[in-house]
Design a protein around this motif. Sequence first.
Motif, PDB file in Angstrom:
ATOM      1  N   ASN A 387       0.823  -1.288   0.050  1.00  0.00           N
ATOM      2  CA  ASN A 387       0.018  -0.059  -0.165  1.00  0.00           C
ATOM      3  C   ASN A 387       0.768   1.357  -0.009  1.00  0.00           C
ATOM      4  OD1 ASN A 387      -2.376  -1.455   0.123  1.00  0.00           O
ATOM      5  ND2 ASN A 387      -2.066  -1.846   2.354  1.00  0.00           N
ATOM      6  N   TRP A 388       2.154   1.050  -0.216  1.00  0.00           N
ATOM      7  CA  TRP A 388       2.867   2.354  -0.089  1.00  0.00           C
ATOM      8  C   TRP A 388       3.017   2.730  -1.711  1.00  0.00           C
ATOM      9  CZ3 TRP A 388       5.603   4.864   3.502  1.00  0.00           C
ATOM     10  CH2 TRP A 388       6.503   5.903   2.990  1.00  0.00           C
ATOM     11  N   ASN A 389       2.104   3.927  -1.903  1.00  0.00           N
ATOM     12  CA  ASN A 389       1.871   4.569  -3.122  1.00  0.00           C
ATOM     13  C   ASN A 389       1.954   5.903  -2.989  1.00  0.00           C
ATOM     14  OD1 ASN A 389      -0.889   5.003  -2.088  1.00  0.00           O
ATOM     15  ND2 ASN A 389      -1.573   2.968  -2.779  1.00  0.00           N
ATOM     16  N   GLU A 390       1.631   6.712  -4.118  1.00  0.00           N
ATOM     17  CA  GLU A 390       1.681   8.072  -4.327  1.00  0.00           C
ATOM     18  C   GLU A 390       0.531   8.675  -3.287  1.00  0.00           C
ATOM     19  OE1 GLU A 390       3.720  10.096  -5.409  1.00  0.00           O
ATOM     20  OE2 GLU A 390       4.946   8.306  -5.837  1.00  0.00           O
ATOM     21  N   GLN A 402       7.716  17.871   7.315  1.00  0.00           N
ATOM     22  CA  GLN A 402       9.302  17.305   7.341  1.00  0.00           C
ATOM     23  C   GLN A 402       9.753  16.452   6.396  1.00  0.00           C
ATOM     24  OE1 GLN A 402       7.256  16.773   9.588  1.00  0.00           O
ATOM     25  NE2 GLN A 402       7.795  15.281  10.624  1.00  0.00           N
ATOM     26  N   LEU A 403       8.913  15.631   5.918  1.00  0.00           N
ATOM     27  CA  LEU A 403       9.084  14.390   4.941  1.00  0.00           C
ATOM     28  C   LEU A 403       9.146  14.683   3.635  1.00  0.00           C
ATOM     29  CD1 LEU A 403       7.533  11.660   7.166  1.00  0.00           C
ATOM     30  CD2 LEU A 403       9.866  12.236   7.182  1.00  0.00           C
ATOM     31  N   ALA A 404       9.018  16.014   3.254  1.00  0.00           N
ATOM     32  CA  ALA A 404       8.528  16.317   1.905  1.00  0.00           C
ATOM     33  C   ALA A 404       9.796  15.991   0.949  1.00  0.00           C
ATOM     34  CB  ALA A 404       8.313  17.914   1.815  1.00  0.00           C
ATOM     35  N   SER A 405      11.075  15.878   1.368  1.00  0.00           N
ATOM     36  CA  SER A 405      12.012  15.615   0.350  1.00  0.00           C
ATOM     37  C   SER A 405      12.153  14.111   0.357  1.00  0.00           C
ATOM     38  CB  SER A 405      13.410  16.009   1.001  1.00  0.00           C
ATOM     39  OG  SER A 405      13.933  15.356   2.123  1.00  0.00           O
ATOM     40  N   PRO A 406      12.520  13.602  -0.809  1.00  0.00           N
ATOM     41  CA  PRO A 406      12.598  12.260  -1.413  1.00  0.00           C
ATOM     42  C   PRO A 406      13.532  11.516  -0.204  1.00  0.00           C
ATOM     43  CG  PRO A 406      12.503  13.392  -3.124  1.00  0.00           C
ATOM     44  CD  PRO A 406      12.637  14.368  -2.274  1.00  0.00           C
ATOM     45  N   GLU A 407      14.627  12.225  -0.041  1.00  0.00           N
ATOM     46  CA  GLU A 407      15.662  11.450   1.030  1.00  0.00           C
ATOM     47  C   GLU A 407      15.004  11.125   2.400  1.00  0.00           C
ATOM     48  OE1 GLU A 407      19.101  14.042   1.775  1.00  0.00           O
ATOM     49  OE2 GLU A 407      20.128  12.071   2.972  1.00  0.00           O
ATOM     50  N   ASP A 408      14.152  12.479   2.758  1.00  0.00           N
ATOM     51  CA  ASP A 408      13.790  11.997   4.011  1.00  0.00           C
ATOM     52  C   ASP A 408      12.567  11.057   4.274  1.00  0.00           C
ATOM     53  OD1 ASP A 408      15.433  14.041   5.462  1.00  0.00           O
ATOM     54  OD2 ASP A 408      14.210  15.669   5.014  1.00  0.00           O
ATOM     55  N   LEU A 409      11.980  11.042   2.932  1.00  0.00           N
ATOM     56  CA  LEU A 409      10.738  10.156   2.991  1.00  0.00           C
ATOM     57  C   LEU A 409      11.457   8.608   2.860  1.00  0.00           C
ATOM     58  CD1 LEU A 409       7.776  10.043   2.800  1.00  0.00           C
ATOM     59  CD2 LEU A 409       8.066   9.847   0.229  1.00  0.00           C
ATOM     60  N   ALA A 410      12.415   8.585   1.979  1.00  0.00           N
ATOM     61  CA  ALA A 410      12.986   7.067   2.216  1.00  0.00           C
ATOM     62  C   ALA A 410      13.507   6.536   3.443  1.00  0.00           C
ATOM     63  CB  ALA A 410      14.199   6.960   1.013  1.00  0.00           C
ATOM     64  N   ILE A 411      13.885   7.560   4.270  1.00  0.00           N
ATOM     65  CA  ILE A 411      14.422   7.281   5.599  1.00  0.00           C
ATOM     66  C   ILE A 411      13.098   6.657   6.389  1.00  0.00           C
ATOM     67  CG2 ILE A 411      15.577   8.160   7.692  1.00  0.00           C
ATOM     68  CD1 ILE A 411      17.082   9.852   5.924  1.00  0.00           C
ATOM     69  N   TYR A 412      12.306   7.540   6.365  1.00  0.00           N
ATOM     70  CA  TYR A 412      11.147   7.384   7.228  1.00  0.00           C
ATOM     71  C   TYR A 412      10.395   5.975   6.778  1.00  0.00           C
ATOM     72  CZ  TYR A 412       6.187   8.226   9.226  1.00  0.00           C
ATOM     73  OH  TYR A 412       5.312   7.897   9.934  1.00  0.00           O
ATOM     74  N   LYS A 413      10.517   5.724   5.593  1.00  0.00           N
ATOM     75  CA  LYS A 413       9.976   4.270   4.846  1.00  0.00           C
ATOM     76  C   LYS A 413      10.785   3.144   5.676  1.00  0.00           C
ATOM     77  CE  LYS A 413       8.617   1.791   0.835  1.00  0.00           C
ATOM     78  NZ  LYS A 413       9.333   0.685   0.765  1.00  0.00           N
ATOM     79  N   ARG A 414      12.192   3.343   5.597  1.00  0.00           N
ATOM     80  CA  ARG A 414      12.914   2.341   5.986  1.00  0.00           C
ATOM     81  C   ARG A 414      12.879   2.189   7.458  1.00  0.00           C
ATOM     82  NH1 ARG A 414      16.869   4.405   1.954  1.00  0.00           N
ATOM     83  NH2 ARG A 414      17.658   5.773   3.550  1.00  0.00           N
ATOM     84  N   ARG A 415      12.572   3.522   8.166  1.00  0.00           N
ATOM     85  CA  ARG A 415      12.229   3.133   9.718  1.00  0.00           C
ATOM     86  C   ARG A 415      11.241   2.064   9.739  1.00  0.00           C
ATOM     87  NH1 ARG A 415       9.945   8.230  13.110  1.00  0.00           N
ATOM     88  NH2 ARG A 415       8.098   7.098  12.767  1.00  0.00           N
ATOM     89  N   TRP A 416      10.069   2.089   9.398  1.00  0.00           N
ATOM     90  CA  TRP A 416       8.956   1.070   9.289  1.00  0.00           C
ATOM     91  C   TRP A 416       9.399  -0.348   9.004  1.00  0.00           C
ATOM     92  CZ3 TRP A 416       5.038   2.074  12.294  1.00  0.00           C
ATOM     93  CH2 TRP A 416       4.730   3.311  12.789  1.00  0.00           C
ATOM     94  N   GLU A 417      10.138  -0.246   7.902  1.00  0.00           N
ATOM     95  CA  GLU A 417      10.691  -1.698   7.426  1.00  0.00           C
ATOM     96  C   GLU A 417      11.464  -2.321   8.470  1.00  0.00           C
ATOM     97  OE1 GLU A 417      10.597  -0.636   2.594  1.00  0.00           O
ATOM     98  OE2 GLU A 417      12.441  -0.240   3.959  1.00  0.00           O
ATOM     99  N   TYR A 418      12.390  -1.661   9.026  1.00  0.00           N
ATOM    100  CA  TYR A 418      13.452  -1.964  10.062  1.00  0.00           C
ATOM    101  C   TYR A 418      12.472  -2.244  11.291  1.00  0.00           C
ATOM    102  CZ  TYR A 418      17.219  -2.670  13.105  1.00  0.00           C
ATOM    103  OH  TYR A 418      18.245  -3.101  13.852  1.00  0.00           O
ATOM    104  N   MET A 419      11.214  -1.846  11.625  1.00  0.00           N
ATOM    105  CA  MET A 419      10.491  -2.132  12.920  1.00  0.00           C
ATOM    106  C   MET A 419      10.056  -3.370  12.646  1.00  0.00           C
ATOM    107  SD  MET A 419       7.330  -2.255  14.444  1.00  0.00           S
ATOM    108  CE  MET A 419       6.037  -1.186  13.409  1.00  0.00           C
ATOM    109  N   PHE A 420       9.215  -3.622  11.442  1.00  0.00           N
ATOM    110  CA  PHE A 420       8.667  -4.852  11.379  1.00  0.00           C
ATOM    111  C   PHE A 420       9.552  -6.127  11.341  1.00  0.00           C
ATOM    112  CE2 PHE A 420       6.053  -2.121   8.283  1.00  0.00           C
ATOM    113  CZ  PHE A 420       5.135  -1.937   9.297  1.00  0.00           C
ATOM    114  N   VAL A 421      10.800  -6.229  10.944  1.00  0.00           N
ATOM    115  CA  VAL A 421      11.588  -7.085  10.955  1.00  0.00           C
ATOM    116  C   VAL A 421      12.396  -7.370  12.319  1.00  0.00           C
ATOM    117  CG1 VAL A 421      13.801  -8.236   9.899  1.00  0.00           C
ATOM    118  CG2 VAL A 421      12.011  -7.068   8.429  1.00  0.00           C
ATOM    119  N   TYR A 422      12.550  -6.037  12.927  1.00  0.00           N
ATOM    120  CA  TYR A 422      13.304  -6.136  14.258  1.00  0.00           C
ATOM    121  C   TYR A 422      12.573  -6.659  15.403  1.00  0.00           C
ATOM    122  CZ  TYR A 422      14.809  -3.197  18.386  1.00  0.00           C
ATOM    123  OH  TYR A 422      14.767  -2.864  19.845  1.00  0.00           O
ATOM    124  N   ALA A 423      11.096  -6.233  15.372  1.00  0.00           N
ATOM    125  CA  ALA A 423      10.207  -6.724  16.272  1.00  0.00           C
ATOM    126  C   ALA A 423       9.871  -8.351  16.171  1.00  0.00           C
ATOM    127  CB  ALA A 423       9.042  -5.921  16.383  1.00  0.00           C
TER     128      ALA A 423
END
Length: 450
Positions: A387-390, A402-423
């Motif tokens: 469901n990650w879409n435009e 604060q997540l408007a830039s593609p770089e910051d948005l990518a960091i935010y997305k990887r944060r959630w990806e890490y959480m799912f696996v880490y937990a």
Amino acid sequence: MHASKERTSSLWPSVISYAKSCVQTVLREGIRRGQLVIDDCDGTHTYGEYDSSDKKARIVSIRVVNEDFYARVYLRHDLGFSEAYMYGDFETSDLKSILDLWLDNRDHLAGLQSYFARVMTTMSGLALRLFGQTLSNAKLNAIAGYDCCNELFEAFLGESMMYSSALWPDSTGGVRGDLEIDGPAEADLDTAQINKLHYLLRKARVRPGDRVLEFGTGWGSLAIEAAKMGCVVDTFTLSIEQKHFAEAKIARLGLSERIRIHLCDYRNLPADFEKAFDAFVSIEMVEHVGYRFLPQYFKIIDWALKSDRAAAVVTATTQPDSRFDTLQASDFAREYIWPNAFCPSPISLVGIAKDATKGHFNLDSVEDQAHHYPRTLREWGYRFQRNWNEDLIKHIVKAQPQLASPEDLAIYKRRWEYMFVYAEVGFARAYTSMTYWTFVRPENVVERCD
């Protein structure tokens, strides 16, 4: 750790070089089960030896994209590793196996934690113990953890909107149903979450007409199921976004007369709530109470529940008693997902409840349901990626400019990806537990038997 000032410093290359040397030394001595292969600017480095006779041994690979990776790990230990993933300092095709490898060898990798990291660990643990869940901080923690964007949570939680572990019945394939050949059915997550809610209401001995108290509204799911049974529910939250979402859903279902959502800290209950409730339920909220305030939490439950037949059910992510410590330092989860959370242990919480309520409750049961969490997290991860879409990105950026830039948005997305696996890894390996406690008033039988 942000890279801006450090990278401009002439000392930073020396810091990286020293950190890299220290990390490599520890890995050479510490990887004793399985094998770790790291590719960086200096070539390929192999740590440990793969033993084909060990069915649980694994070979995992990391490609270092930015040498800051070594400094993050050395200066911030496991938190630094998670930040290195978020910031894209390394790449891997199998994050889960890397975290499993760390658990396999953690007793021999203590040297990865520098003196600086140990000092910061102690300081953060003390800060959490003293200030983590004061009245003012509790509100800020709720805003940071839950008011980020309702559409984001809708994207991975499913129709049930439960941000807590499901209970997977056989009809969904059980705790490994998603790993079978046919894979999960779309409705499985919602089925398992509703199964969990009904199970907890049964544990709380809820009957039609009962008045139910809940701490931690979430998006209203438990309150709705109790109201459908004919109960009246008072539920408490500090999240404005959750309150708005839940009230709208409750209104659509025609249950507004049975459910009241209070935007209020549980420590500020109205005076007329004294001895007013038949049952209490709190799902994965007690982690946000804090060690310092746990006695008060149970005193309030005692104060609010009727003196005769009332029951209280509490569920929480817990630390196993074998490694429990009341001084819990900041880690990835406390830093980025659930700010300042404190995880009790199964036994420690029972002792605190007993001392706080002075014999007004008996312990009915303690259950470890951790084996249900890994599939829950995998299901969330599947939905998050799908469901990650435009459209979702627009909602996220609107809620968090604060997540408007593609770089910051990518960091935010990887944060959630890490959480799912880490937990997932923590629960699957019993490094973390998921505990259900049921407390009942004395001489309150489950059902009449004479």
